[in-house]
Design a protein around this motif. Structure first.
Motif, PDB file in Angstrom:
ATOM      1  N   TRP A 214       0.670  -1.112  -0.146  1.00 54.41           N
ATOM      2  CA  TRP A 214      -0.050   0.136  -0.079  1.00 54.41           C
ATOM      3  C   TRP A 214       0.783   1.216  -0.144  1.00 54.41           C
ATOM      4  CZ3 TRP A 214      -0.759   4.357   2.775  1.00 54.41           C
ATOM      5  CH2 TRP A 214      -2.072   4.942   2.346  1.00 54.41           C
ATOM      6  N   LEU A 215       2.089   1.158   0.860  1.00 53.48           N
ATOM      7  CA  LEU A 215       2.887   2.521   0.841  1.00 53.48           C
ATOM      8  C   LEU A 215       3.586   2.649  -0.742  1.00 53.48           C
ATOM      9  CD1 LEU A 215       4.777   2.349   4.188  1.00 53.48           C
ATOM     10  CD2 LEU A 215       3.663   4.152   3.187  1.00 53.48           C
ATOM     11  N   ALA A 216       3.859   1.474  -1.262  1.00 54.20           N
ATOM     12  CA  ALA A 216       4.531   1.826  -2.679  1.00 54.20           C
ATOM     13  C   ALA A 216       3.404   2.071  -3.519  1.00 54.20           C
ATOM     14  CB  ALA A 216       4.969   0.289  -3.086  1.00 54.20           C
ATOM     15  N   ALA A 217       2.198   1.793  -3.436  1.00 53.57           N
ATOM     16  CA  ALA A 217       1.259   2.333  -4.454  1.00 53.57           C
ATOM     17  C   ALA A 217       0.864   3.877  -4.096  1.00 53.57           C
ATOM     18  CB  ALA A 217       0.091   1.760  -4.156  1.00 53.57           C
ATOM     19  N   TYR A 218       0.965   4.113  -2.741  1.00 53.53           N
ATOM     20  CA  TYR A 218       0.797   5.513  -2.275  1.00 53.53           C
ATOM     21  C   TYR A 218       1.952   6.549  -2.997  1.00 53.53           C
ATOM     22  CZ  TYR A 218       0.017   9.794   0.588  1.00 53.53           C
ATOM     23  OH  TYR A 218      -0.487  11.191   0.878  1.00 53.53           O
ATOM     24  N   ALA A 219       3.055   5.828  -3.102  1.00 48.97           N
ATOM     25  CA  ALA A 219       4.277   6.607  -3.323  1.00 48.97           C
ATOM     26  C   ALA A 219       3.939   6.780  -4.918  1.00 48.97           C
ATOM     27  CB  ALA A 219       5.622   5.828  -3.151  1.00 48.97           C
ATOM     28  N   ALA A 220       3.526   5.804  -5.542  1.00 50.03           N
ATOM     29  CA  ALA A 220       3.500   5.639  -7.207  1.00 50.03           C
ATOM     30  C   ALA A 220       2.269   6.723  -7.345  1.00 50.03           C
ATOM     31  CB  ALA A 220       3.127   4.278  -7.441  1.00 50.03           C
ATOM     32  N   ALA A 221       1.480   7.249  -6.474  1.00 51.24           N
ATOM     33  CA  ALA A 221       0.460   8.024  -6.554  1.00 51.24           C
ATOM     34  C   ALA A 221       0.968   9.309  -6.371  1.00 51.24           C
ATOM     35  CB  ALA A 221      -0.807   7.712  -5.723  1.00 51.24           C
ATOM     36  N   ALA A 279     -12.227  18.691  -3.415  1.00 49.74           N
ATOM     37  CA  ALA A 279     -11.742  18.796  -1.877  1.00 49.74           C
ATOM     38  C   ALA A 279     -10.435  17.772  -1.523  1.00 49.74           C
ATOM     39  CB  ALA A 279     -12.999  18.683  -1.050  1.00 49.74           C
ATOM     40  N   THR A 280     -10.160  16.941  -2.369  1.00 49.21           N
ATOM     41  CA  THR A 280      -9.146  15.822  -2.531  1.00 49.21           C
ATOM     42  C   THR A 280      -8.005  16.334  -2.357  1.00 49.21           C
ATOM     43  OG1 THR A 280     -10.895  14.664  -3.886  1.00 49.21           O
ATOM     44  CG2 THR A 280      -8.694  13.821  -3.401  1.00 49.21           C
ATOM     45  N   PRO A 281      -7.067  15.767  -1.225  1.00 47.93           N
ATOM     46  CA  PRO A 281      -5.694  16.216  -1.208  1.00 47.93           C
ATOM     47  C   PRO A 281      -4.883  15.494  -2.050  1.00 47.93           C
ATOM     48  CG  PRO A 281      -6.233  14.530   0.446  1.00 47.93           C
ATOM     49  CD  PRO A 281      -7.507  14.753  -0.305  1.00 47.93           C
ATOM     50  N   LYS A 282      -3.765  16.309  -2.466  1.00 47.30           N
ATOM     51  CA  LYS A 282      -2.618  15.811  -3.416  1.00 47.30           C
ATOM     52  C   LYS A 282      -1.579  14.906  -2.630  1.00 47.30           C
ATOM     53  CE  LYS A 282      -1.179  17.682  -7.759  1.00 47.30           C
ATOM     54  NZ  LYS A 282      -0.545  18.965  -8.318  1.00 47.30           N
ATOM     55  N   HIS A 283      -1.347  13.746  -2.886  1.00 46.54           N
ATOM     56  CA  HIS A 283      -0.557  12.802  -2.154  1.00 46.54           C
ATOM     57  C   HIS A 283       0.836  13.083  -2.156  1.00 46.54           C
ATOM     58  CE1 HIS A 283      -4.163  10.561  -2.019  1.00 46.54           C
ATOM     59  NE2 HIS A 283      -4.398  10.443  -3.359  1.00 46.54           N
ATOM     60  N   HIS A 284       1.707  13.327  -0.948  1.00 47.66           N
ATOM     61  CA  HIS A 284       3.138  13.299  -0.936  1.00 47.66           C
ATOM     62  C   HIS A 284       3.331  12.370   0.180  1.00 47.66           C
ATOM     63  CE1 HIS A 284       3.724  16.316  -4.037  1.00 47.66           C
ATOM     64  NE2 HIS A 284       2.530  17.053  -3.576  1.00 47.66           N
ATOM     65  N   LEU A 285       4.654  12.063   0.103  1.00 54.61           N
ATOM     66  CA  LEU A 285       5.459  11.533   1.297  1.00 54.61           C
ATOM     67  C   LEU A 285       6.213  12.622   1.774  1.00 54.61           C
ATOM     68  CD1 LEU A 285       6.379   7.935   0.020  1.00 54.61           C
ATOM     69  CD2 LEU A 285       4.971   8.144   1.765  1.00 54.61           C
ATOM     70  N   VAL A 286       6.609  12.399   3.052  1.00 61.07           N
ATOM     71  CA  VAL A 286       7.351  13.429   3.612  1.00 61.07           C
ATOM     72  C   VAL A 286       8.698  13.710   2.973  1.00 61.07           C
ATOM     73  CG1 VAL A 286       8.542  12.073   5.607  1.00 61.07           C
ATOM     74  CG2 VAL A 286       7.985  14.368   6.043  1.00 61.07           C
ATOM     75  N   ASP A 287       9.104  12.603   2.398  1.00 59.99           N
ATOM     76  CA  ASP A 287      10.382  13.045   1.608  1.00 59.99           C
ATOM     77  C   ASP A 287      10.285  12.254   0.292  1.00 59.99           C
ATOM     78  OD1 ASP A 287      13.048  12.901   0.583  1.00 59.99           O
ATOM     79  OD2 ASP A 287      13.954  12.928   2.675  1.00 59.99           O
ATOM     80  N   PRO A 288      10.537  12.650  -0.930  1.00 59.98           N
ATOM     81  CA  PRO A 288      10.506  12.144  -2.173  1.00 59.98           C
ATOM     82  C   PRO A 288      11.706  11.047  -2.205  1.00 59.98           C
ATOM     83  CG  PRO A 288      11.388  14.403  -2.491  1.00 59.98           C
ATOM     84  CD  PRO A 288      10.601  14.402  -1.264  1.00 59.98           C
ATOM     85  N   ALA A 289      12.551  10.979  -1.542  1.00 59.75           N
ATOM     86  CA  ALA A 289      13.424   9.943  -1.460  1.00 59.75           C
ATOM     87  C   ALA A 289      12.815   8.512  -1.024  1.00 59.75           C
ATOM     88  CB  ALA A 289      14.711  10.212  -0.751  1.00 59.75           C
ATOM     89  N   LEU A 290      11.887   8.651  -0.220  1.00 60.67           N
ATOM     90  CA  LEU A 290      11.319   7.375   0.506  1.00 60.67           C
ATOM     91  C   LEU A 290      10.439   7.019  -0.803  1.00 60.67           C
ATOM     92  CD1 LEU A 290      10.325   8.953   3.907  1.00 60.67           C
ATOM     93  CD2 LEU A 290      11.886   6.710   3.591  1.00 60.67           C
ATOM     94  N   ALA A 291       9.706   7.791  -1.330  1.00 61.50           N
ATOM     95  CA  ALA A 291       8.856   7.341  -2.522  1.00 61.50           C
ATOM     96  C   ALA A 291       9.509   6.657  -3.450  1.00 61.50           C
ATOM     97  CB  ALA A 291       8.213   8.823  -3.105  1.00 61.50           C
TER      98      ALA A 291
END
Length: 423
Positions: A214-221, A279-291
């Motif tokens: 799920w985290l990998a899919a979130y990163a891909a989004a 009203a939908t947020p845009k997805h980001h991880l705290v650091d793009p290196a993690l994505a």
């Protein structure tokens, strides 16, 4: 190495002498403890079981110790928050307490919000300006001002350098490691979240592999507003036994509490003639290196265009990560001037602007992020649409690029390389 001064230090220099208690919040590894230690006479590190036991037995130690007092990872002993709050009620003299935390309070633990006593400040990884690759020549604060700002400067930072910065990370303890050690450390960071931090914060992870997927899919989004169902489908493609919606919601809520997810909220202007905005947020991880690590693409792959995205048919993976890098930096700069950051998108997807920075006076700077060295009329059409709608409320229009020069187009739009953009 000595302490690397951060943009948030200027904010603390301004506020802490007048505020009794400040809570520095953010993901593990962003530098909260190092920053807090610069101002502390007494440090209580609650990652130490001995110090937790001492404070649990006698919470008054935080009041009796010489100020300023730093309480590191306070959420490991939530009752210390209430002790600080009561201490501020008794004596609101500025500069008494700094608290740092990398997670909210675990579910079921009740504490007072601290409103009116403890001020919260979010700390993020190193912005581009804090990485000292070059000196910024264009200030977000000046762009927000009523006067017209000169946009000048040249940079020798090019696309490969930006890609390398994405991979290196903005986490101070990771970015300067050799490449292999950095990869191992990023993997360890993510594994610790799944295996230790989430269980320690009240979430039983029964299917770690599913959470990792799920985290990998979130990163891909990254840099999209893909629906949660779309992300789940991408994470469990081909699996008949998908986790329940409640389980996935639990993942998301806890990862937000740990500051690992750092979505940009949708911007909703007050008293403005804009309708039918999402009203939908845009997805980001705290650091793009993690994505990048979750998706499994390194520098050479990014430059080749490798990397699959979720829920988008346009743009590239490296473009999404560059937008995430720019977004993380802009949020650091905006926080320094008490501004908020959102994104704009109409429900019919006809209009979209990557970042809207809104100052305390409700004036805005609208920003597009382009993985390109040049800017076309097509790239700025949504910016001009917003100015037509909001008029003088728009302080400035900006396109962040990977190009070598900062300048104003003849239509007034500021074109600024990310390396030259600062607070």
């Amino acid at each position: 190495m000595g302490y690397r001064r951060r943009i948030v230090d200027d904010l603390l220099d301004e506020l802490f002498p007048h505020l009794a208690a400040i809570s520095l919040e953010g993901a593990k590894g962003v530098g909260k403890t190092a920053t807090g230690t610069q101002r502390a006479t007494t440090v209580f590190s609650l990652t130490s079981s001995r110090e937790r036991e001492s404070l649990a037995a006698r919470p008054d130690y935080v009041v009796e110790a010489p100020a300023p007092v730093l309480i590191d990872e306070w959420q490991l002993l939530p009752e210390v928050w209430d002790r600080v709050r009561h201490a501020v009620d008794d004596d609101s003299t500025g500069g008494r307490f700094l608290l740092t935390g990398s997670a909210g309070v675990a579910p079921g633990v009740r504490i007072h919000s601290g409103a009116g006593r403890i001020v919260s400040i979010t700390m993020r990884p190193l912005s581009f300006a804090e990485r000292n690759l070059t000196s910024p020549t264009v200030s977000l604060g000046e762009l927000m001002s009523p006067s017209r700002t000169d946009v000048v400067g040249s940079s020798d930072v090019h696309l490969p350098d930006y890609v390398e910065e994405i991979i290196r990370s903005g986490l101070p303890g990771i970015r300067d490691l050799p490449p292999r050690a950095r990869r191992v450390q990023l993997d360890s960071y993510l594994a610790r979240i799944v295996e230790r931090e989430l269980p320690d914060n009240g979430l039983a992870v029964r299917r770690p592999a599913t959470l990792r997927a799920w985290l990998a899919a979130y990163a891909a989004a990254t840099a999209t507003d893909a629906s949660w169902s779309t992300i789940l489908d991408a994470a469990t493609a081909g699996e008949p036994d998908k986790p329940a919606r409640q389980t996935v919601d639990g993942y998301r809520d806890h990862l937000l509490r740990l500051f690992l997810l750092d979505p940009v909220p949708a911007w909703s202007p007050t008293f403005a003639p804009l309708k039918r905005l999402t009203a939908t947020p845009k997805h980001h991880l705290v650091d793009p290196a993690l994505a990048a690590r979750l998706v499994g693409v390194e520098t050479a792959g990014l430059l080749r265009g490798d990397g699959d995205r979720v829920s988008t048919s346009t743009g590239t993976w490296v473009g999404a990560l560059f937008e995430s890098l720019a977004t993380q930096s802009v949020r650091v700069y905006a926080a320094a001037m008490d501004a908020t950051v959102g994104h704009l998108r109409t429900r019919d997807t006809g209009r979209e602007i990557d970042l809207i920075v809104e100052g305390p006076d409700r004036r805005v700077v609208a920003i597009e992020v382009e993985l390109a060295a040049t800017v076309s009329d097509n790239d700025v059409r949504h910016l001009h649409w917003l100015r037509d709608k909001l008029g003088d409320r728009v302080a400035d229009l900006v396109v962040i690029t990977t190009g070598p020069h900062a300048y104003r187009r003849t239509d007034g739009v500021a074109v600024v390389p990310l390396a030259l953009f600062g607070p």
